[in-house]
Motif scaffolding. Structure first.
Motif, PDB file in Angstrom:
ATOM      1  N   PHE A  89       0.830  -1.205   0.000  1.00  0.00           N
ATOM      2  CA  PHE A  89       0.000   0.000   0.000  1.00  0.00           C
ATOM      3  C   PHE A  89       0.863   1.252   0.000  1.00  0.00           C
ATOM      4  CE2 PHE A  89      -3.612  -2.610   0.614  1.00  0.00           C
ATOM      5  CZ  PHE A  89      -4.748  -1.834   0.468  1.00  0.00           C
ATOM      6  N   ARG A  90       1.901   1.270   0.810  1.00  0.00           N
ATOM      7  CA  ARG A  90       2.775   2.454   0.894  1.00  0.00           C
ATOM      8  C   ARG A  90       3.628   2.625  -0.361  1.00  0.00           C
ATOM      9  NH1 ARG A  90       1.774   4.719   5.620  1.00  0.00           N
ATOM     10  NH2 ARG A  90       0.829   3.361   7.178  1.00  0.00           N
ATOM     11  N   LYS A  91       4.089   1.523  -0.924  1.00  0.00           N
ATOM     12  CA  LYS A  91       4.853   1.588  -2.179  1.00  0.00           C
ATOM     13  C   LYS A  91       3.976   2.165  -3.290  1.00  0.00           C
ATOM     14  CE  LYS A  91       6.927  -1.359  -5.720  1.00  0.00           C
ATOM     15  NZ  LYS A  91       7.111  -2.751  -6.148  1.00  0.00           N
ATOM     16  N   GLY A  92       2.767   1.636  -3.416  1.00  0.00           N
ATOM     17  CA  GLY A  92       1.841   2.130  -4.439  1.00  0.00           C
ATOM     18  C   GLY A  92       1.464   3.581  -4.233  1.00  0.00           C
ATOM     19  N   ALA A  93       1.241   3.964  -2.987  1.00  0.00           N
ATOM     20  CA  ALA A  93       0.904   5.357  -2.690  1.00  0.00           C
ATOM     21  C   ALA A  93       2.064   6.277  -3.064  1.00  0.00           C
ATOM     22  CB  ALA A  93       0.547   5.509  -1.216  1.00  0.00           C
ATOM     23  N   ALA A  94       3.286   5.859  -2.773  1.00  0.00           N
ATOM     24  CA  ALA A  94       4.456   6.673  -3.115  1.00  0.00           C
ATOM     25  C   ALA A  94       4.602   6.806  -4.636  1.00  0.00           C
ATOM     26  CB  ALA A  94       5.718   6.069  -2.506  1.00  0.00           C
ATOM     27  N   LEU A  95       4.367   5.719  -5.373  1.00  0.00           N
ATOM     28  CA  LEU A  95       4.454   5.776  -6.836  1.00  0.00           C
ATOM     29  C   LEU A  95       3.353   6.674  -7.411  1.00  0.00           C
ATOM     30  CD1 LEU A  95       5.281   2.032  -7.568  1.00  0.00           C
ATOM     31  CD2 LEU A  95       6.808   4.002  -7.888  1.00  0.00           C
ATOM     32  N   ALA A  96       2.147   6.574  -6.863  1.00  0.00           N
ATOM     33  CA  ALA A  96       1.045   7.419  -7.319  1.00  0.00           C
ATOM     34  C   ALA A  96       1.315   8.884  -6.977  1.00  0.00           C
ATOM     35  CB  ALA A  96      -0.273   6.946  -6.696  1.00  0.00           C
ATOM     36  N   LEU A  97       1.904   9.129  -5.804  1.00  0.00           N
ATOM     37  CA  LEU A  97       2.263  10.497  -5.434  1.00  0.00           C
ATOM     38  C   LEU A  97       3.288  11.054  -6.412  1.00  0.00           C
ATOM     39  CD1 LEU A  97       2.143  12.922  -3.499  1.00  0.00           C
ATOM     40  CD2 LEU A  97       3.931  11.796  -2.151  1.00  0.00           C
ATOM     41  N   ASP A  98       4.265  10.242  -6.783  1.00  0.00           N
ATOM     42  CA  ASP A  98       5.256  10.682  -7.770  1.00  0.00           C
ATOM     43  C   ASP A  98       4.575  11.115  -9.068  1.00  0.00           C
ATOM     44  OD1 ASP A  98       7.372  10.194  -6.034  1.00  0.00           O
ATOM     45  OD2 ASP A  98       7.924   8.283  -6.976  1.00  0.00           O
ATOM     46  N   GLN A  99       3.577  10.345  -9.509  1.00  0.00           N
ATOM     47  CA  GLN A  99       2.844  10.714 -10.728  1.00  0.00           C
ATOM     48  C   GLN A  99       2.125  12.044 -10.548  1.00  0.00           C
ATOM     49  OE1 GLN A  99       0.310   7.778 -12.579  1.00  0.00           O
ATOM     50  NE2 GLN A  99       1.711   6.114 -12.077  1.00  0.00           N
ATOM     51  N   ALA A 100       1.492  12.212  -9.395  1.00  0.00           N
ATOM     52  CA  ALA A 100       0.770  13.454  -9.125  1.00  0.00           C
ATOM     53  C   ALA A 100       1.718  14.654  -9.153  1.00  0.00           C
ATOM     54  CB  ALA A 100       0.060  13.370  -7.771  1.00  0.00           C
ATOM     55  N   LEU A 101       2.860  14.508  -8.517  1.00  0.00           N
ATOM     56  CA  LEU A 101       3.814  15.616  -8.456  1.00  0.00           C
ATOM     57  C   LEU A 101       4.476  15.860  -9.807  1.00  0.00           C
ATOM     58  CD1 LEU A 101       5.400  14.929  -4.950  1.00  0.00           C
ATOM     59  CD2 LEU A 101       3.532  16.505  -5.545  1.00  0.00           C
ATOM     60  N   ASP A 102       4.834  14.789 -10.523  1.00  0.00           N
ATOM     61  CA  ASP A 102       5.434  14.931 -11.847  1.00  0.00           C
ATOM     62  C   ASP A 102       4.493  15.649 -12.814  1.00  0.00           C
ATOM     63  OD1 ASP A 102       7.727  13.621 -11.002  1.00  0.00           O
ATOM     64  OD2 ASP A 102       7.228  11.718 -11.987  1.00  0.00           O
ATOM     65  N   ARG A 103       3.213  15.366 -12.684  1.00  0.00           N
ATOM     66  CA  ARG A 103       2.222  15.969 -13.592  1.00  0.00           C
ATOM     67  C   ARG A 103       1.678  17.290 -13.048  1.00  0.00           C
ATOM     68  NH1 ARG A 103       0.778  10.065 -14.583  1.00  0.00           N
ATOM     69  NH2 ARG A 103       1.805   9.725 -16.560  1.00  0.00           N
ATOM     70  N   GLN A 104       2.154  17.663 -11.867  1.00  0.00           N
ATOM     71  CA  GLN A 104       1.764  18.927 -11.229  1.00  0.00           C
ATOM     72  C   GLN A 104       0.244  19.091 -11.165  1.00  0.00           C
ATOM     73  OE1 GLN A 104       4.042  21.675 -13.672  1.00  0.00           O
ATOM     74  NE2 GLN A 104       5.755  21.582 -12.225  1.00  0.00           N
ATOM     75  N   VAL A 105      -0.415  18.057 -10.616  1.00  0.00           N
ATOM     76  CA  VAL A 105      -1.871  18.108 -10.527  1.00  0.00           C
ATOM     77  C   VAL A 105      -2.308  19.212  -9.567  1.00  0.00           C
ATOM     78  CG1 VAL A 105      -2.126  15.673 -11.130  1.00  0.00           C
ATOM     79  CG2 VAL A 105      -2.088  16.333  -8.734  1.00  0.00           C
TER      80      VAL A 105
END
Length: 138
Positions: free
Chosen positions: A72-88
């Motif tokens: 869960f934490r690994k997936g959340a960190a990867l999803a957070l990276d996507q959010a930050l990379d895409r500057q949502v």
């Protein structure tokens, strides 16, 4: 506007039981916006279907009390990276989920009891300064 959304809300069958939480209201809300769909649990390596999970004393556990916290934490960190990379600008997340719950989550007893709290991913987004909206707020 750039919006991240729980993939299950768009009809992706990534929910623990193999289904989805498709929301016409979300689809309508997202029209005209740049959308990033994520499922933190899938990103963390969890399959579909999978055993239900809840947060028990700060650890994400299956109903048989096997820890799935690392996934869960690994997936959340990867999803957070996507959010930050895409500057949502914001995230629209599925209610009550141990990943995406914004205001309420299940209490860890696997008895369908809700408590105030956040899922792992929702908490990470908030800590990173991303505006987080529960689907039920739309």
């Amino acid at each position: 506007m750039k919006i991240l959304v729980s993939a299950c809300l768009l009809g992706e069958n990534c929910k623990y039981n193999g289904g989805n939480n498709y929301s016409k209201k979300v689809v309508e809300f997202l029209k005209g916006h740049e959308v990033t769909a994520v499922c933190p649990e899938m990103l963390g390596g969890l399959g579909v279907p999978r055993k239900p999970a809840e947060i028990v004393d700060g650890i994400v556990m299956n109903e048989d009390h096997t820890s799935v916290d690392q996934a869960f934490r690994k997936g959340a960190a990867l999803a957070l990276d996507q959010a930050l990379d895409r500057q949502v600008d914001m995230a629209v997340l599925q209610s009550r989920s141990p990943s995406c719950g914004v205001r309420k989550i299940y209490d860890g007893s696997f008895g369908n009891k809700l408590i105030d709290g956040q899922g792992v991913f929702a908490a990470m987004l908030k800590q990173a300064g991303v505006k987080v909206v529960d689907v039920e707020e739309l």
